[in-house]
Design an enzyme around this catalytic site. Structure first.
Site, short mmCIF file in Angstrom:
data_model
loop_
_atom_site.label_atom_id
_atom_site.label_comp_id
_atom_site.label_asym_id
_atom_site.label_seq_id
_atom_site.Cartn_x
_atom_site.Cartn_y
_atom_site.Cartn_z
N ARG A 1 13.84 27.90 47.02
CA ARG A 1 12.52 28.45 46.94
C ARG A 1 11.78 28.99 48.49
NH1 ARG A 1 8.36 27.06 45.07
NH2 ARG A 1 7.54 28.66 43.94
N TYR B 1 11.29 32.87 48.38
CA TYR B 1 9.83 33.24 48.16
C TYR B 1 8.88 32.88 49.54
CZ TYR B 1 11.82 32.40 43.29
OH TYR B 1 12.56 32.39 42.24
N CYS C 1 25.40 27.05 56.09
CA CYS C 1 25.87 27.85 56.87
C CYS C 1 25.05 29.27 57.28
CB CYS C 1 27.43 28.19 57.14
SG CYS C 1 28.48 26.81 57.76
N1 LLP Z 1 7.02 32.60 29.86
C1 LLP Z 1 7.67 33.35 30.45
C2 LLP Z 1 8.13 34.63 29.48
C3 LLP Z 1 8.26 33.40 31.77
O1 LLP Z 1 8.92 34.50 32.28
C4 LLP Z 1 7.84 32.39 32.48
C5 LLP Z 1 8.40 32.19 33.86
C6 LLP Z 1 7.02 31.41 31.91
C7 LLP Z 1 6.49 31.29 30.82
C8 LLP Z 1 6.66 30.13 33.06
O2 LLP Z 1 6.16 30.26 33.94
P1 LLP Z 1 5.39 29.17 35.00
O3 LLP Z 1 4.36 28.56 34.00
O4 LLP Z 1 6.51 28.00 35.14
O5 LLP Z 1 4.75 29.93 36.10
N2 LLP Z 1 11.75 30.92 40.00
C9 LLP Z 1 10.40 31.21 40.44
C10 LLP Z 1 9.42 31.43 39.27
C11 LLP Z 1 10.04 32.28 38.14
C12 LLP Z 1 9.33 32.31 36.64
C13 LLP Z 1 9.85 33.18 35.78
N3 LLP Z 1 9.01 33.17 34.57
C14 LLP Z 1 9.95 30.37 41.42
O6 LLP Z 1 10.63 29.41 41.52
O7 LLP Z 1 8.64 30.39 41.76
#
Ligand code: LLP
Length: 433
Positions: A326, A330, A357
Protein backbone atom coordinates in the site's frame (compact mmCIF):
# COMPACT_ATOMS: atom_id res chain seq x y z
CA UNK A 1 11.31 3.12 39.11
CA UNK A 2 7.97 3.64 37.38
CA UNK A 3 9.75 4.81 34.21
CA UNK A 4 12.04 1.79 34.33
CA UNK A 5 9.00 -0.45 34.57
CA UNK A 6 7.44 1.26 31.56
CA UNK A 7 10.64 0.87 29.58
CA UNK A 8 10.71 -2.84 30.36
CA UNK A 9 7.20 -3.32 29.09
CA UNK A 10 6.38 -4.68 25.68
CA UNK A 11 3.73 -3.52 23.24
CA UNK A 12 0.52 -5.36 24.04
CA UNK A 13 -2.04 -5.95 21.28
CA UNK A 14 -5.42 -7.35 22.32
CA UNK A 15 -3.96 -8.52 25.65
CA UNK A 16 -1.02 -10.37 24.14
CA UNK A 17 2.65 -9.47 24.26
CA UNK A 18 3.67 -8.81 20.66
CA UNK A 19 7.34 -9.64 21.33
CA UNK A 20 6.28 -13.07 22.56
CA UNK A 21 4.08 -13.50 19.48
CA UNK A 22 7.04 -12.65 17.24
CA UNK A 23 9.19 -15.15 19.14
CA UNK A 24 6.61 -17.93 18.96
CA UNK A 25 5.40 -17.52 15.37
CA UNK A 26 8.31 -15.76 13.67
CA UNK A 27 8.28 -12.57 11.60
CA UNK A 28 6.97 -11.01 9.47
CA UNK A 29 3.68 -11.87 11.10
CA UNK A 30 0.17 -10.61 10.54
CA UNK A 31 -1.75 -10.49 13.83
CA UNK A 32 -5.52 -10.04 13.77
CA UNK A 33 -7.75 -9.40 16.77
CA UNK A 34 -11.08 -11.22 16.73
CA UNK A 35 -12.29 -8.88 19.49
CA UNK A 36 -11.68 -5.80 17.39
CA UNK A 37 -13.51 -7.32 14.41
CA UNK A 38 -16.44 -8.19 16.65
CA UNK A 39 -16.45 -4.72 18.14
CA UNK A 40 -16.80 -3.18 14.67
CA UNK A 41 -19.50 -5.67 13.68
CA UNK A 42 -21.44 -4.88 16.85
CA UNK A 43 -21.36 -1.18 15.95
CA UNK A 44 -22.84 -2.06 12.56
CA UNK A 45 -25.44 -4.20 14.29
CA UNK A 46 -26.47 -1.51 16.80
CA UNK A 47 -26.10 1.67 14.81
CA UNK A 48 -27.26 0.45 11.41
CA UNK A 49 -29.11 -2.87 11.35
CA UNK A 50 -31.03 -2.43 14.62
CA UNK A 51 -31.50 1.30 14.26
CA UNK A 52 -32.88 1.27 10.74
CA UNK A 53 -35.39 -1.40 9.73
CA UNK A 54 -35.10 -3.14 6.40
CA UNK A 55 -31.30 -2.95 6.12
CA UNK A 56 -28.51 -5.45 5.47
CA UNK A 57 -24.73 -5.38 5.80
CA UNK A 58 -22.13 -7.50 4.02
CA UNK A 59 -18.41 -7.56 4.74
CA UNK A 60 -16.29 -6.75 1.66
CA UNK A 61 -14.04 -9.78 1.76
CA UNK A 62 -11.43 -8.33 -0.62
CA UNK A 63 -10.08 -6.45 2.42
CA UNK A 64 -9.07 -9.69 4.18
CA UNK A 65 -10.41 -13.18 3.63
CA UNK A 66 -9.55 -16.58 5.04
CA UNK A 67 -11.69 -19.52 6.10
CA UNK A 68 -11.59 -18.35 9.74
CA UNK A 69 -12.64 -14.84 8.70
CA UNK A 70 -15.69 -16.32 6.92
CA UNK A 71 -16.62 -18.04 10.18
CA UNK A 72 -16.30 -14.82 12.21
CA UNK A 73 -18.40 -12.87 9.73
CA UNK A 74 -21.04 -15.61 9.68
CA UNK A 75 -21.23 -15.60 13.49
CA UNK A 76 -21.53 -11.83 13.52
CA UNK A 77 -24.56 -12.17 11.27
CA UNK A 78 -23.23 -10.22 8.30
CA UNK A 79 -23.31 -11.18 4.64
CA UNK A 80 -20.23 -11.48 2.43
CA UNK A 81 -19.27 -9.50 -0.65
CA UNK A 82 -17.03 -11.54 -2.96
CA UNK A 83 -15.43 -10.39 -6.17
CA UNK A 84 -13.84 -13.46 -7.74
CA UNK A 85 -14.10 -17.21 -8.06
CA UNK A 86 -11.32 -17.48 -5.45
CA UNK A 87 -13.16 -15.44 -2.83
CA UNK A 88 -16.37 -17.30 -3.65
CA UNK A 89 -14.60 -20.66 -3.34
CA UNK A 90 -13.23 -19.60 0.07
CA UNK A 91 -16.77 -18.76 1.21
CA UNK A 92 -18.12 -22.07 -0.16
CA UNK A 93 -15.31 -24.00 1.56
CA UNK A 94 -16.10 -22.30 4.87
CA UNK A 95 -19.77 -23.30 4.41
CA UNK A 96 -20.76 -19.65 4.50
CA UNK A 97 -24.53 -19.31 3.96
CA UNK A 98 -24.70 -18.74 0.22
CA UNK A 99 -27.91 -16.73 0.30
CA UNK A 100 -25.92 -14.05 2.14
CA UNK A 101 -23.23 -13.81 -0.53
CA UNK A 102 -23.13 -11.00 -3.08
CA UNK A 103 -20.99 -11.52 -6.13
CA UNK A 104 -19.34 -8.43 -7.63
CA UNK A 105 -16.79 -7.82 -10.36
CA UNK A 106 -16.43 -6.04 -13.69
CA UNK A 107 -15.33 -9.07 -15.68
CA UNK A 108 -16.72 -12.20 -14.13
CA UNK A 109 -15.95 -15.23 -16.24
CA UNK A 110 -18.41 -17.85 -17.43
CA UNK A 111 -16.90 -20.32 -14.95
CA UNK A 112 -17.16 -17.88 -12.05
CA UNK A 113 -20.79 -17.10 -12.82
CA UNK A 114 -21.54 -20.78 -13.19
CA UNK A 115 -19.94 -21.50 -9.80
CA UNK A 116 -22.04 -18.72 -8.27
CA UNK A 117 -25.29 -19.97 -9.79
CA UNK A 118 -24.54 -23.62 -9.01
CA UNK A 119 -24.14 -22.60 -5.39
CA UNK A 120 -27.19 -20.33 -5.33
CA UNK A 121 -25.42 -17.16 -4.21
CA UNK A 122 -27.84 -14.56 -2.88
CA UNK A 123 -27.22 -11.73 -5.33
CA UNK A 124 -25.18 -11.24 -8.45
CA UNK A 125 -24.23 -7.63 -8.98
CA UNK A 126 -24.26 -7.28 -12.76
CA UNK A 127 -21.66 -4.81 -13.95
CA UNK A 128 -22.22 -4.72 -17.72
CA UNK A 129 -24.25 -6.05 -20.65
CA UNK A 130 -21.72 -8.73 -21.58
CA UNK A 131 -22.12 -10.24 -18.13
CA UNK A 132 -25.89 -9.96 -18.32
CA UNK A 133 -25.86 -12.04 -21.50
CA UNK A 134 -23.72 -14.81 -19.98
CA UNK A 135 -25.78 -14.82 -16.82
CA UNK A 136 -29.03 -15.09 -18.72
CA UNK A 137 -27.68 -18.10 -20.64
CA UNK A 138 -26.46 -19.93 -17.53
CA UNK A 139 -29.65 -19.22 -15.59
CA UNK A 140 -31.75 -20.47 -18.51
CA UNK A 141 -29.61 -23.57 -18.89
CA UNK A 142 -29.98 -24.38 -15.19
CA UNK A 143 -33.63 -23.41 -15.21
CA UNK A 144 -33.14 -21.04 -12.30
CA UNK A 145 -34.34 -17.57 -11.41
CA UNK A 146 -31.29 -15.57 -10.39
CA UNK A 147 -31.65 -12.46 -8.25
CA UNK A 148 -29.54 -9.59 -9.50
CA UNK A 149 -28.70 -5.95 -8.88
CA UNK A 150 -27.32 -3.65 -11.53
CA UNK A 151 -24.13 -1.86 -10.61
CA UNK A 152 -24.63 1.62 -11.91
CA UNK A 153 -22.10 4.35 -12.29
CA UNK A 154 -23.57 7.49 -10.76
CA UNK A 155 -20.89 9.74 -12.25
CA UNK A 156 -19.78 10.98 -8.82
CA UNK A 157 -16.06 10.78 -8.05
CA UNK A 158 -15.00 9.67 -4.57
CA UNK A 159 -12.62 12.08 -2.81
CA UNK A 160 -9.76 9.63 -2.36
CA UNK A 161 -6.67 8.25 -4.12
CA UNK A 162 -7.20 8.00 -7.89
CA UNK A 163 -6.75 4.21 -7.87
CA UNK A 164 -9.57 3.62 -5.42
CA UNK A 165 -12.13 6.13 -6.69
CA UNK A 166 -14.75 4.27 -8.70
CA UNK A 167 -17.89 6.43 -8.99
CA UNK A 168 -16.65 8.84 -11.68
CA UNK A 169 -17.90 8.48 -15.28
CA UNK A 170 -14.42 7.51 -16.47
CA UNK A 171 -14.36 4.22 -14.58
CA UNK A 172 -14.22 0.58 -15.61
CA UNK A 173 -17.04 -0.20 -13.18
CA UNK A 174 -20.76 -0.13 -13.66
CA UNK A 175 -23.37 0.74 -16.24
CA UNK A 176 -23.60 4.46 -17.08
CA UNK A 177 -27.01 5.74 -16.09
CA UNK A 178 -27.32 8.08 -19.06
CA UNK A 179 -26.78 5.25 -21.46
CA UNK A 180 -29.34 3.72 -23.71
CA UNK A 181 -27.77 0.51 -22.51
CA UNK A 182 -29.28 0.86 -19.05
CA UNK A 183 -32.77 0.93 -20.53
CA UNK A 184 -31.87 -1.97 -22.79
CA UNK A 185 -30.50 -3.96 -19.84
CA UNK A 186 -33.54 -3.20 -17.73
CA UNK A 187 -35.96 -4.27 -20.41
CA UNK A 188 -34.02 -7.43 -21.11
CA UNK A 189 -33.99 -8.33 -17.42
CA UNK A 190 -37.58 -7.47 -16.69
CA UNK A 191 -38.67 -9.61 -19.66
CA UNK A 192 -36.49 -12.56 -18.64
CA UNK A 193 -38.07 -15.47 -16.76
CA UNK A 194 -34.61 -16.42 -15.44
CA UNK A 195 -33.51 -13.13 -13.94
CA UNK A 196 -35.08 -11.08 -11.20
CA UNK A 197 -33.87 -7.50 -10.93
CA UNK A 198 -34.04 -6.54 -7.26
CA UNK A 199 -32.52 -3.08 -7.59
CA UNK A 200 -29.25 -1.22 -7.87
CA UNK A 201 -25.76 -1.00 -6.49
CA UNK A 202 -23.14 1.71 -6.57
CA UNK A 203 -19.73 2.07 -4.95
CA UNK A 204 -18.08 5.46 -5.13
CA UNK A 205 -14.68 4.62 -3.78
CA UNK A 206 -12.67 3.48 -0.80
CA UNK A 207 -11.18 5.32 2.22
CA UNK A 208 -13.81 8.10 2.03
CA UNK A 209 -14.34 10.55 4.87
CA UNK A 210 -16.93 13.03 3.84
CA UNK A 211 -20.46 12.13 2.99
CA UNK A 212 -20.88 14.58 0.13
CA UNK A 213 -20.19 12.05 -2.59
CA UNK A 214 -22.59 9.47 -1.08
CA UNK A 215 -25.31 12.11 -0.87
CA UNK A 216 -24.69 13.31 -4.44
CA UNK A 217 -24.86 9.73 -5.71
CA UNK A 218 -28.03 9.09 -3.71
CA UNK A 219 -29.74 12.09 -5.31
CA UNK A 220 -28.92 10.69 -8.72
CA UNK A 221 -29.91 7.12 -7.93
CA UNK A 222 -33.20 7.97 -6.23
CA UNK A 223 -33.97 10.15 -9.27
CA UNK A 224 -33.33 7.14 -11.45
CA UNK A 225 -35.58 4.97 -9.26
CA UNK A 226 -38.37 7.53 -9.64
CA UNK A 227 -37.91 7.64 -13.40
CA UNK A 228 -38.07 3.90 -13.74
CA UNK A 229 -41.14 3.71 -11.56
CA UNK A 230 -42.97 6.35 -13.59
CA UNK A 231 -41.85 5.17 -17.05
CA UNK A 232 -41.71 1.39 -16.63
CA UNK A 233 -43.53 0.71 -13.41
CA UNK A 234 -40.32 -0.78 -12.03
CA UNK A 235 -40.12 -0.79 -8.22
CA UNK A 236 -36.61 -0.82 -6.72
CA UNK A 237 -36.67 -3.28 -3.84
CA UNK A 238 -32.98 -3.08 -2.89
CA UNK A 239 -30.35 -0.39 -2.98
CA UNK A 240 -26.75 -1.34 -2.19
CA UNK A 241 -24.64 1.74 -1.54
CA UNK A 242 -21.28 -0.09 -1.44
CA UNK A 243 -18.53 0.34 1.12
CA UNK A 244 -15.73 2.85 1.36
CA UNK A 245 -16.05 4.17 4.92
CA UNK A 246 -12.62 5.50 5.81
CA UNK A 247 -10.49 4.69 8.84
CA UNK A 248 -7.72 6.57 10.59
CA UNK A 249 -4.23 5.16 10.12
CA UNK A 250 -2.88 7.56 12.73
CA UNK A 251 -2.96 7.14 16.51
CA UNK A 252 -3.53 10.90 16.80
CA UNK A 253 -6.98 10.66 15.26
CA UNK A 254 -9.83 8.29 16.05
CA UNK A 255 -11.76 6.46 13.36
CA UNK A 256 -15.27 7.80 12.99
CA UNK A 257 -18.10 5.59 14.27
CA UNK A 258 -20.29 3.99 11.63
CA UNK A 259 -23.11 6.38 12.57
CA UNK A 260 -21.01 9.29 11.24
CA UNK A 261 -21.39 7.82 7.75
CA UNK A 262 -24.72 6.06 8.09
CA UNK A 263 -26.97 8.63 9.73
CA UNK A 264 -26.70 11.34 7.03
CA UNK A 265 -26.94 8.67 4.31
CA UNK A 266 -30.10 7.17 5.78
CA UNK A 267 -31.61 10.61 6.32
CA UNK A 268 -30.96 11.53 2.72
CA UNK A 269 -32.49 8.26 1.48
CA UNK A 270 -35.60 8.72 3.66
CA UNK A 271 -35.96 12.37 2.58
CA UNK A 272 -35.49 11.62 -1.12
CA UNK A 273 -37.89 8.71 -1.06
CA UNK A 274 -40.63 10.64 0.67
CA UNK A 275 -40.12 13.64 -1.64
CA UNK A 276 -40.31 11.41 -4.72
CA UNK A 277 -43.11 9.25 -3.30
CA UNK A 278 -41.03 6.10 -3.45
CA UNK A 279 -41.15 3.27 -1.00
CA UNK A 280 -37.77 3.11 0.75
CA UNK A 281 -35.96 0.03 -0.59
CA UNK A 282 -33.88 -2.33 1.57
CA UNK A 283 -30.56 -0.55 2.09
CA UNK A 284 -27.39 -2.62 1.94
CA UNK A 285 -23.87 -1.54 2.91
CA UNK A 286 -20.65 -3.47 2.30
CA UNK A 287 -17.73 -2.10 4.31
CA UNK A 288 -14.38 -3.88 4.22
CA UNK A 289 -11.62 -1.64 5.57
CA UNK A 290 -13.81 -0.12 8.30
CA UNK A 291 -14.35 -3.60 9.79
CA UNK A 292 -10.90 -5.15 9.51
CA UNK A 293 -8.38 -2.31 9.02
CA UNK A 294 -7.72 -1.50 12.66
CA UNK A 295 -8.04 -5.12 13.77
CA UNK A 296 -4.63 -6.04 12.34
CA UNK A 297 -0.96 -5.26 12.91
CA UNK A 298 2.18 -6.61 11.27
CA UNK A 299 5.24 -7.61 13.29
CA UNK A 300 8.72 -7.44 11.74
CA UNK A 301 12.24 -8.01 12.99
CA UNK A 302 14.67 -5.17 12.46
CA UNK A 303 17.88 -6.11 10.64
CA UNK A 304 20.36 -3.80 8.99
CA UNK A 305 20.49 -0.15 9.97
CA UNK A 306 22.18 2.24 7.57
CA UNK A 307 23.00 5.77 8.61
CA UNK A 308 23.90 8.18 5.82
CA UNK A 309 25.25 11.20 7.70
CA UNK A 310 23.18 14.34 7.13
CA UNK A 311 20.90 12.46 4.75
CA UNK A 312 18.81 9.68 6.23
CA UNK A 313 18.82 6.56 8.41
CA UNK A 314 17.33 3.44 6.87
CA UNK A 315 16.04 0.78 9.25
CA UNK A 316 15.39 -2.41 7.31
CA UNK A 317 12.86 -5.04 8.32
CA UNK A 318 12.38 -8.65 7.24
CA UNK A 319 9.28 -7.96 5.12
CA UNK A 320 8.03 -4.97 3.16
CA UNK A 321 6.38 -4.48 -0.20
CA UNK A 322 5.28 -8.11 -0.64
CA UNK A 323 3.33 -8.14 2.65
CA UNK A 324 2.23 -4.49 2.40
CA UNK A 325 2.20 -2.95 -1.09
CA UNK A 326 0.00 0.00 0.00
CA UNK A 327 2.74 2.58 0.67
CA UNK A 328 4.27 1.92 -2.77
CA UNK A 329 0.91 1.76 -4.53
CA UNK A 330 -1.06 4.57 -2.92
CA UNK A 331 1.50 6.48 -0.86
CA UNK A 332 -0.30 5.07 2.20
CA UNK A 333 1.06 6.20 5.56
CA UNK A 334 1.45 3.92 8.57
CA UNK A 335 2.63 4.28 12.15
CA UNK A 336 4.89 1.90 13.99
CA UNK A 337 5.97 1.00 17.51
CA UNK A 338 9.18 -0.68 18.63
CA UNK A 339 7.43 -3.57 20.33
CA UNK A 340 10.19 -4.39 22.82
CA UNK A 341 10.54 -0.72 23.91
CA UNK A 342 7.21 0.96 23.21
CA UNK A 343 7.72 3.75 25.74
CA UNK A 344 11.31 4.70 24.88
CA UNK A 345 11.86 8.25 23.68
CA UNK A 346 11.53 8.65 19.95
CA UNK A 347 14.84 10.40 19.47
CA UNK A 348 15.57 9.38 15.92
CA UNK A 349 13.95 10.23 12.60
CA UNK A 350 14.37 7.27 10.27
CA UNK A 351 12.85 5.49 7.30
CA UNK A 352 11.55 1.93 7.58
CA UNK A 353 12.65 -0.03 4.54
CA UNK A 354 11.56 -3.43 3.32
CA UNK A 355 13.97 -6.09 2.12
CA UNK A 356 13.05 -6.15 -1.57
CA UNK A 357 15.31 -5.22 -4.43
CA UNK A 358 13.76 -1.90 -5.23
CA UNK A 359 14.08 1.57 -3.79
CA UNK A 360 10.29 1.99 -3.66
CA UNK A 361 10.08 -0.73 -1.04
CA UNK A 362 9.67 1.68 1.87
CA UNK A 363 7.05 0.99 4.53
CA UNK A 364 7.29 4.32 6.38
CA UNK A 365 9.19 7.46 5.42
CA UNK A 366 10.63 9.69 8.15
CA UNK A 367 9.12 8.20 11.27
CA UNK A 368 10.15 9.35 14.74
CA UNK A 369 11.38 6.28 16.50
CA UNK A 370 13.63 5.29 19.43
CA UNK A 371 17.19 4.21 18.65
CA UNK A 372 16.91 0.58 17.55
CA UNK A 373 19.24 -2.36 17.10
CA UNK A 374 19.10 -5.48 14.95
CA UNK A 375 16.72 -8.01 16.51
CA UNK A 376 14.25 -5.42 17.82
CA UNK A 377 10.63 -6.10 16.90
CA UNK A 378 8.70 -3.47 14.98
CA UNK A 379 4.91 -3.42 15.01
CA UNK A 380 3.28 -1.59 12.08
CA UNK A 381 -0.26 -0.62 13.05
CA UNK A 382 -3.62 -0.84 11.29
CA UNK A 383 -2.53 -3.31 8.63
CA UNK A 384 -5.67 -5.46 8.77
CA UNK A 385 -7.16 -4.31 5.46
CA UNK A 386 -5.65 -4.90 2.02
CA UNK A 387 -2.30 -6.14 3.35
CA UNK A 388 -2.60 -9.92 3.57
CA UNK A 389 -5.17 -9.82 0.76
CA UNK A 390 -2.79 -7.94 -1.55
CA UNK A 391 0.37 -9.79 -0.53
CA UNK A 392 2.67 -11.15 -3.21
CA UNK A 393 5.74 -13.35 -3.43
CA UNK A 394 7.92 -10.65 -5.01
CA UNK A 395 11.59 -11.59 -4.73
CA UNK A 396 10.25 -15.02 -3.83
CA UNK A 397 9.59 -14.05 -0.26
CA UNK A 398 7.28 -16.58 1.40
CA UNK A 399 4.05 -15.01 2.62
CA UNK A 400 3.85 -14.45 6.39
CA UNK A 401 1.62 -16.44 8.71
CA UNK A 402 -1.61 -14.92 10.02
CA UNK A 403 -2.34 -15.30 13.71
CA UNK A 404 -5.80 -14.59 15.12
CA UNK A 405 -6.09 -13.55 18.75
CA UNK A 406 -9.31 -14.89 20.25
CA UNK A 407 -10.05 -14.46 23.94
CA UNK A 408 -6.42 -13.93 24.79
CA UNK A 409 -5.16 -16.95 22.81
CA UNK A 410 -3.24 -16.91 19.52
CA UNK A 411 -4.37 -19.23 16.72
CA UNK A 412 -2.57 -19.67 13.41
CA UNK A 413 -5.28 -19.13 10.76
CA UNK A 414 -2.90 -19.07 7.80
CA UNK A 415 0.38 -20.94 7.95
CA UNK A 416 3.62 -19.25 6.99
CA UNK A 417 4.67 -20.21 3.47
CA UNK A 418 7.79 -22.32 3.11
CA UNK A 419 10.40 -22.17 0.38
CA UNK A 420 8.93 -25.44 -0.91
CA UNK A 421 5.57 -23.68 -1.42
CA UNK A 422 7.30 -21.16 -3.66
CA UNK A 423 8.39 -23.81 -6.14
CA UNK A 424 5.46 -26.18 -5.69
CA UNK A 425 3.77 -25.09 -8.94
CA UNK A 426 6.98 -24.72 -10.97
CA UNK A 427 7.64 -27.16 -13.83
CA UNK A 428 10.82 -27.78 -15.80
CA UNK A 429 10.19 -28.72 -19.44
CA UNK A 430 11.88 -31.94 -20.55
CA UNK A 431 14.44 -30.26 -22.79
CA UNK A 432 15.86 -28.41 -19.80
CA UNK A 433 16.21 -31.44 -17.59
N1 LLP B 1 -17.89 -2.79 -2.40
C1 LLP B 1 -17.29 -2.69 -3.60
C2 LLP B 1 -18.06 -2.91 -4.81
C3 LLP B 1 -15.93 -2.40 -3.68
O1 LLP B 1 -15.33 -2.31 -4.87
C4 LLP B 1 -15.17 -2.21 -2.49
C5 LLP B 1 -13.74 -1.94 -2.54
C6 LLP B 1 -15.85 -2.33 -1.26
C7 LLP B 1 -17.20 -2.62 -1.26
C8 LLP B 1 -15.15 -2.18 0.06
O2 LLP B 1 -14.52 -0.97 0.20
P1 LLP B 1 -13.94 -0.57 1.63
O3 LLP B 1 -15.08 -0.50 2.58
O4 LLP B 1 -12.97 -1.61 2.04
O5 LLP B 1 -13.30 0.75 1.41
N2 LLP B 1 -6.72 -1.98 -2.33
C9 LLP B 1 -7.21 -0.68 -1.96
C10 LLP B 1 -8.70 -0.69 -1.73
C11 LLP B 1 -9.49 -1.16 -2.92
C12 LLP B 1 -10.97 -1.17 -2.67
C13 LLP B 1 -11.69 -1.79 -3.80
N3 LLP B 1 -13.09 -1.90 -3.62
C14 LLP B 1 -6.46 -0.18 -0.73
O6 LLP B 1 -5.60 -0.89 -0.23
O7 LLP B 1 -6.70 0.92 -0.27
Amino acid sequence: MYLQKQLDRHYIFDNLDTVELAKEFGTPLYVISENLIKYKCSQIQNDFLNKYPNTKAAYASKAFLTLAMCKIIEREGLGLDVVSGGELFTAISAHFPMEKVMFHGNNKSFEELELAINNNVGRIIVDNLYELEILQNIAKEQNKKVKILFRINPGVPGKTHKYISTGQIDSKFGICIEEESLNFALKKTIDSPNLELMGFHFHIGSQLFDNKSYLAALNIVTGLMKNLKDKMGFITKELNIGGGFGISYSTREKTKPISFFIDPIMKSIEDNCSKLKLERPTIIIEPGRWIIGEAGITLYTIGSIKEIPNVRTYISVDGGLPDNPRPALYGAKYEAIVANRPYANRELTATIAGKCCESGDILIWDINIPYVKPGDVLAVLNTGAYNYSMASNYNRLPKPAVVLISNGKPHVIVEREKYEDLISKDKIPNHLL
